[in-house]
Scaffold this motif. Structure first.
Motif, mmCIF file in Angstrom:
data_model
loop_
_atom_site.group_PDB
_atom_site.id
_atom_site.type_symbol
_atom_site.label_atom_id
_atom_site.label_comp_id
_atom_site.label_asym_id
_atom_site.label_seq_id
_atom_site.Cartn_x
_atom_site.Cartn_y
_atom_site.Cartn_z
ATOM 1 N N ILE A 149 0.559 -1.137 -0.042
ATOM 2 C CA ILE A 149 -0.245 -0.245 -0.678
ATOM 3 C C ILE A 149 0.943 1.372 0.238
ATOM 4 O O ILE A 149 0.340 2.366 -0.704
ATOM 5 N N GLU A 150 1.839 1.047 1.152
ATOM 6 C CA GLU A 150 2.920 2.566 1.118
ATOM 7 C C GLU A 150 3.407 2.849 -0.220
ATOM 8 O O GLU A 150 3.621 4.287 -0.540
ATOM 9 N N LEU A 151 3.554 1.527 -1.084
ATOM 10 C CA LEU A 151 4.427 1.912 -2.658
ATOM 11 C C LEU A 151 3.626 2.492 -3.451
ATOM 12 O O LEU A 151 3.750 3.017 -4.381
ATOM 13 N N SER A 152 2.401 1.740 -3.575
ATOM 14 C CA SER A 152 1.314 2.815 -4.265
ATOM 15 C C SER A 152 0.945 3.529 -4.401
ATOM 16 O O SER A 152 0.831 4.959 -5.345
ATOM 17 N N SER A 153 0.989 4.135 -2.967
ATOM 18 C CA SER A 153 1.126 6.044 -3.019
ATOM 19 C C SER A 153 1.964 6.651 -3.335
ATOM 20 O O SER A 153 1.414 7.580 -3.542
ATOM 21 N N TYR A 154 3.266 6.018 -3.333
ATOM 22 C CA TYR A 154 4.633 6.854 -3.413
ATOM 23 C C TYR A 154 4.033 6.464 -4.873
ATOM 24 O O TYR A 154 5.062 7.810 -6.358
ATOM 25 N N ALA A 155 3.573 5.865 -5.478
ATOM 26 C CA ALA A 155 4.079 5.960 -7.464
ATOM 27 C C ALA A 155 1.988 6.772 -7.459
ATOM 28 O O ALA A 155 3.100 7.073 -8.655
ATOM 29 N N CYS A 156 1.865 6.829 -7.025
ATOM 30 C CA CYS A 156 0.786 8.534 -7.281
ATOM 31 C C CYS A 156 1.741 9.406 -7.025
ATOM 32 O O CYS A 156 0.985 9.784 -8.057
ATOM 33 N N THR A 157 1.628 9.309 -6.445
ATOM 34 C CA THR A 157 2.500 10.787 -6.142
ATOM 35 C C THR A 157 3.419 11.151 -7.382
ATOM 36 O O THR A 157 3.583 12.495 -8.067
ATOM 37 N N VAL A 158 4.450 10.582 -7.742
ATOM 38 C CA VAL A 158 5.501 10.322 -8.160
ATOM 39 C C VAL A 158 4.778 10.331 -9.551
ATOM 40 O O VAL A 158 5.126 11.092 -10.369
ATOM 41 N N TYR A 159 3.958 10.073 -9.632
ATOM 42 C CA TYR A 159 2.789 9.747 -11.517
ATOM 43 C C TYR A 159 2.268 11.402 -10.828
ATOM 44 O O TYR A 159 2.451 12.239 -12.623
ATOM 45 N N TYR A 178 -5.913 10.351 -3.670
ATOM 46 C CA TYR A 178 -5.870 9.228 -3.181
ATOM 47 C C TYR A 178 -4.115 8.119 -2.669
ATOM 48 O O TYR A 178 -4.522 7.946 -1.975
ATOM 49 N N SER A 179 -3.365 8.600 -3.066
ATOM 50 C CA SER A 179 -2.520 9.047 -2.756
ATOM 51 C C SER A 179 -2.035 9.610 -0.767
ATOM 52 O O SER A 179 -1.469 8.395 -0.544
ATOM 53 N N ILE A 180 -2.609 9.952 -0.423
ATOM 54 C CA ILE A 180 -2.167 10.700 0.989
ATOM 55 C C ILE A 180 -3.435 9.225 1.838
ATOM 56 O O ILE A 180 -2.615 9.521 3.133
ATOM 57 N N VAL A 181 -4.438 9.072 1.338
ATOM 58 C CA VAL A 181 -5.509 7.998 2.418
ATOM 59 C C VAL A 181 -4.726 7.005 1.821
ATOM 60 O O VAL A 181 -4.682 6.402 2.975
ATOM 61 N N LEU A 182 -4.145 6.487 0.756
ATOM 62 C CA LEU A 182 -3.310 5.435 1.191
ATOM 63 C C LEU A 182 -1.718 5.615 1.525
ATOM 64 O O LEU A 182 -1.522 4.283 2.575
ATOM 65 N N ASN A 183 -1.069 6.264 1.967
ATOM 66 C CA ASN A 183 -0.229 6.511 2.488
ATOM 67 C C ASN A 183 -1.012 6.142 4.023
ATOM 68 O O ASN A 183 -0.047 5.760 4.948
ATOM 69 N N MET A 184 -1.858 7.357 4.554
ATOM 70 C CA MET A 184 -2.259 7.167 6.081
ATOM 71 C C MET A 184 -2.625 5.212 6.087
ATOM 72 O O MET A 184 -2.508 4.884 7.095
ATOM 73 N N CYS A 185 -3.192 4.917 5.363
ATOM 74 C CA CYS A 185 -3.806 4.038 5.785
ATOM 75 C C CYS A 185 -2.977 2.438 5.539
ATOM 76 O O CYS A 185 -3.131 1.502 6.705
ATOM 77 N N SER A 186 -1.903 3.333 4.712
ATOM 78 C CA SER A 186 -0.379 1.573 4.736
ATOM 79 C C SER A 186 0.184 1.516 6.181
ATOM 80 O O SER A 186 0.604 0.575 6.304
#
Length: 218
Positions: A84-94, A176-184
């Motif tokens: 989940i953390e990786l997907s959060s970072y990927a969203c921010t990068v993209y 979505y990235s922020i939510v994912l980062n918190m949930c991770s």
């Protein structure tokens, strides 16, 4: 004082330009050059950039990676938290990439993506167990091939969704990235609490990430 330091190091113009590039803010460089260290915006920016670049060189995650290699196990890590953390970072990068933002604003997320990917590969290779058995043994709690296949398929779908996302929905990617980062953090926090151990995790890495995040909020 700053002017004297610049003169002792070398060309004032060259160092001033380098400082401006580092901060990505010429106005802030001018303020600091004039010894105005009490400017809260510039001071916060300097600290934010410092911890950001500290994250880029992997000061935090490299400790975890070295611990996994040393222990021959990813014990203590929750795989879903890492995914989940990786997907959060990927969203921010993209999001930053498509908006052509300066790499200094999201370079730490690029580095975190690479580091988390490395952790996942090591986790898949060594397993999640005690590290006392040989690779592939039940003692090492190896993740199944089905697990790896599902995650790989999920990564492909995730990348396709990002790539074909309409422009008007780009702001949602960042949200979505922020939510994912918190949930991770939740699966890892629960596992740490229930098992009463950190395993290969590092308190130093967590501290660096925490301080960097707090400074970015200022």
């Amino acid at each position: 004082m700053i002017q004297d330091i610049f003169r002792s190091i070398g060309s004032i113009d060259a160092i001033f330009n380098a400082t401006s590039s580092f901060l990505n803010n010429k106005n802030c460089s001018t303020i600091l050059y004039n010894d105005n260290f009490l400017d809260i915006n510039c001071s916060t920016l300097v600290l934010s950039k410092f911890f950001g670049y500290l994250s880029i060189i992997g000061a935090g995650k490299f400790i975890v990676i070295s611990n996994i290699i040393a222990m021959q196990s990813a014990i203590g890590l929750n795989p879903f938290a890492v995914y989940i953390e990786l997907s959060s970072y990927a969203c921010t990068v993209y999001y930053n990439y498509v908006h052509e933002n300066s790499i200094s604003t999201y370079g730490d997320f690029v580095s975190s993506c690479m580091q988390n990917t490395t952790i996942i590969l090591l986790m898949w290779w060594f397993g999640l167990g005690s590290g006392s058995g040989s690779k592939g043994s039940e003692k090492n709690n190896m993740l199944s091939m089905t697990h790896k296949a599902i995650v790989t398929f999920g990564v492909i779908i995730f990348c396709l969704v990002l790539y074909f996302c309409p422009n008007e929905y780009y702001p949602l990617i960042l949200s979505y990235s922020i939510v994912l980062n918190m949930c991770s953090k939740l699966p890892q926090i629960y596992q740490n609490y229930s098992k009463k151990r950190l395993g290969v995790q590092s308190s130093t890495a967590a501290t660096i990430a925490f301080v960097s995040a707090v400074i970015k909020l200022l």
